[in-house]
Design a protein around this motif. Structure first.
Motif, PDB file in Angstrom:
ATOM      1  N   ASP A 169       2.758  -4.187  -1.843  1.00  0.00           N
ATOM      2  CA  ASP A 169       3.271  -3.670  -0.572  1.00  0.00           C
ATOM      3  C   ASP A 169       2.153  -3.643   0.491  1.00  0.00           C
ATOM      4  N   ASP A 170       2.545  -3.535   1.756  1.00  0.00           N
ATOM      5  CA  ASP A 170       1.580  -3.287   2.830  1.00  0.00           C
ATOM      6  C   ASP A 170       1.327  -1.786   2.936  1.00  0.00           C
ATOM      7  N   PHE A 171       0.081  -1.439   3.203  1.00  0.00           N
ATOM      8  CA  PHE A 171      -0.271  -0.031   3.357  1.00  0.00           C
ATOM      9  C   PHE A 171      -0.981   0.204   4.689  1.00  0.00           C
ATOM     10  N   ALA A 172      -0.781   1.392   5.223  1.00  0.00           N
ATOM     11  CA  ALA A 172      -1.581   1.857   6.356  1.00  0.00           C
ATOM     12  C   ALA A 172      -2.172   3.190   5.942  1.00  0.00           C
ATOM     13  N   PHE A 173      -3.362   3.468   6.409  1.00  0.00           N
ATOM     14  CA  PHE A 173      -3.967   4.749   6.029  1.00  0.00           C
ATOM     15  C   PHE A 173      -4.852   5.286   7.143  1.00  0.00           C
ATOM     16  N   GLU A 174      -5.051   6.578   7.101  1.00  0.00           N
ATOM     17  CA  GLU A 174      -5.885   7.281   8.066  1.00  0.00           C
ATOM     18  C   GLU A 174      -6.737   8.232   7.245  1.00  0.00           C
ATOM     19  N   ILE A 175      -8.015   8.193   7.408  1.00  0.00           N
ATOM     20  CA  ILE A 175      -8.870   9.009   6.550  1.00  0.00           C
ATOM     21  C   ILE A 175      -9.492  10.164   7.327  1.00  0.00           C
TER      22      ILE A 175
END
Ligand code: NAI
Ligand code: MG
Length: 372
Positions: A169-175
């Motif tokens: 799958d495609d993922f987006a993240f914010e850390i």
């Protein structure tokens, strides 16, 4: 003599800062506080003429000041985000104003709670770290691998995703990042601030039961500081805090809260104390140039009509005075605001009939009457 930068900015910023300066001028008449104010033409008018936002020259001049008194920024003629990022966010970053101070005071009868118990919560929101550093990205079949860029250094992180997701799958993240240095200076300011208010406790808000890494380290460092200062430290989870602010706001004094949760809780606080027109804030660098401003924006819908409530700007001036070593004069502005609320000398948003400048004059007059 304090050297102040006056930055009215856009829209009602100009009107409320003019009223705030009438009030500051009154303070100079009756106390040892004195200032010279240099007016800075930073805002949409200049931007539309010259394309300049916050220039290097502005920054050089602002650096020499004791503090900045700021109105608001944002103009419907300019694409959203340009003024806000190019002026306000840049100012906070350039001057490393790592504390956002937002008092939440019970301005009865504007408080929307049924119980009329006075409260005075002072939120200190960390302003530079946590989930608002723009540290994120996307990866997966559409984007490939992701390199994470943090400020000016480049780190590549191996992230072990502990989720039950389709691997392709495609993922987006914010850390969210917290640094030891960032937490330490934040904690230090929080305990100093509480101490200066005559309190023996700091409340630290987090979500350490879920985000165990960032907020675990934050708890550890705050605990060290509490021991150092010989003061109490109370832990609150952010969800419980949101409820507690409604049911028992009077039990809190100085509240330290990380960036993202602070953004949300302080807006809850703004409504709790009586709305946007009553909120002042400070962007503070204890060792540099701090900036004091109302929390509201430039309100283009009412700009230029004398309808803007100047109280938030006056409360920002109160914070400026207190920060600059004039707490009694600050308290006088607080009393003056109480006086105009009690006597109905207010703008239409608070049910009154006065114009912005008239409310400013009424507050200034109260101050002048305090002359002994
Ligand atoms: P806003 O705070 O300017 O206005 C929201 C609503 O509250 C409007 O209906 C306005 O008329 C009213 N209001 C605000 N301050 C008031 C006052 N002192 N007295 C009476 N009524 C008041 O927020 P909005 O409309 O979302 O944003 C307008 C512009 O301001 C945008 O360009 C936005 O980006 C900018 N902005 C700037 C901020 C700053 O300079 N710190 C903070 C928030 C928004
Ligand atoms: Mg916000």
């Amino acid at each position: 003599m304090k050297h102040l930068a006056i930055v009215p900015g856009d829209g009602i910023g100009k009107e409320v800062i003019a009223a705030g300066m009438d009030v500051l001028d009154a303070v100079t008449e009756i106390s040892t506080f004195d200032y010279d104010g240099e007016l800075f033409d930073i805002g949409a008018d200049r931007y539309l003429k010259t394309g300049e936002l916050l220039t290097d020259e502005d920054i050089e001049s602002l650096k020499k000041k004791d503090a900045i008194y700021f109105g608001a920024i944002g103009d419907p003629r300019v694409k959203p985000g340009i003024m806000e990022q190019g002026v306000l966010l840049k100012m906070r970053a350039v001057f490393d104003q790592y504390i956002n101070l937002r008092p939440v005071t019970s301005w009865f009868p504007l408080v929307p709670l049924k119980r009329e118990v006075p409260f005075d919560m002072h939120f200190l929101r960390e302003n530079t770290e946590d989930f608002y550093m723009g540290a994120g990205g996307e990866f997966g079949p559409s984007n490939g691998d992701c390199k994470l860029k943090v400020k000016r250094e480049l780190y590549t992180l191996d992230i072990d995703l502990n989720v039950d997701a389709e691997p392709k799958d495609d993922f987006a993240f914010e850390i969210g990042f917290l640094s030891r240095k960032g937490i330490t200076r934040f904690a230090d300011y929080a305990f100093k601030y509480a101490q200066a208010r005559g309190e023996d406790k700091v409340t630290l808000v987090d979500k350490a039961n879920v985000c165990t890494h960032v907020y675990g380290m934050q708890r550890e460092i705050f605990q060290q500081k509490a021991d150092e200062y010989g003061m109490k430290l109370e832990f609150m989870f952010v969800d419980a805090m949101a409820m507690a602010m409604i049911v028992r706001p009077e039990t809190f004094g100085t509240i330290a809260v990380p960036n993202l949760f602070g953004d949300i809780l302080t807006d809850l606080g703004a409504q709790l104390q009586g709305g946007l027109g009553m909120g002042g804030s400070g962007n503070i660098n204890p060792h540099g140039v701090s900036m004091f401003e109302p929390i509201h924006g430039s309100a283009p819908d009412i700009a230029g009509q004398g309808k803007a409530n100047p109280i938030a700007a006056v409360l920002a001036a109160q914070m400026l005075l207190t920060n600059q070593g004039y707490p009694e004069e600050g308290q006088m502005l607080h009393d003056a605001v109480r006086h105009v609320l009690d006597t109905g000398k207010t703008t239409p948003d608070l049910g009154g009939k006065l114009k912005t400048a008239e409310v400013g004059k009424a507050i200034a007059e109260y101050v002048l009457n305090q002359k002994r």
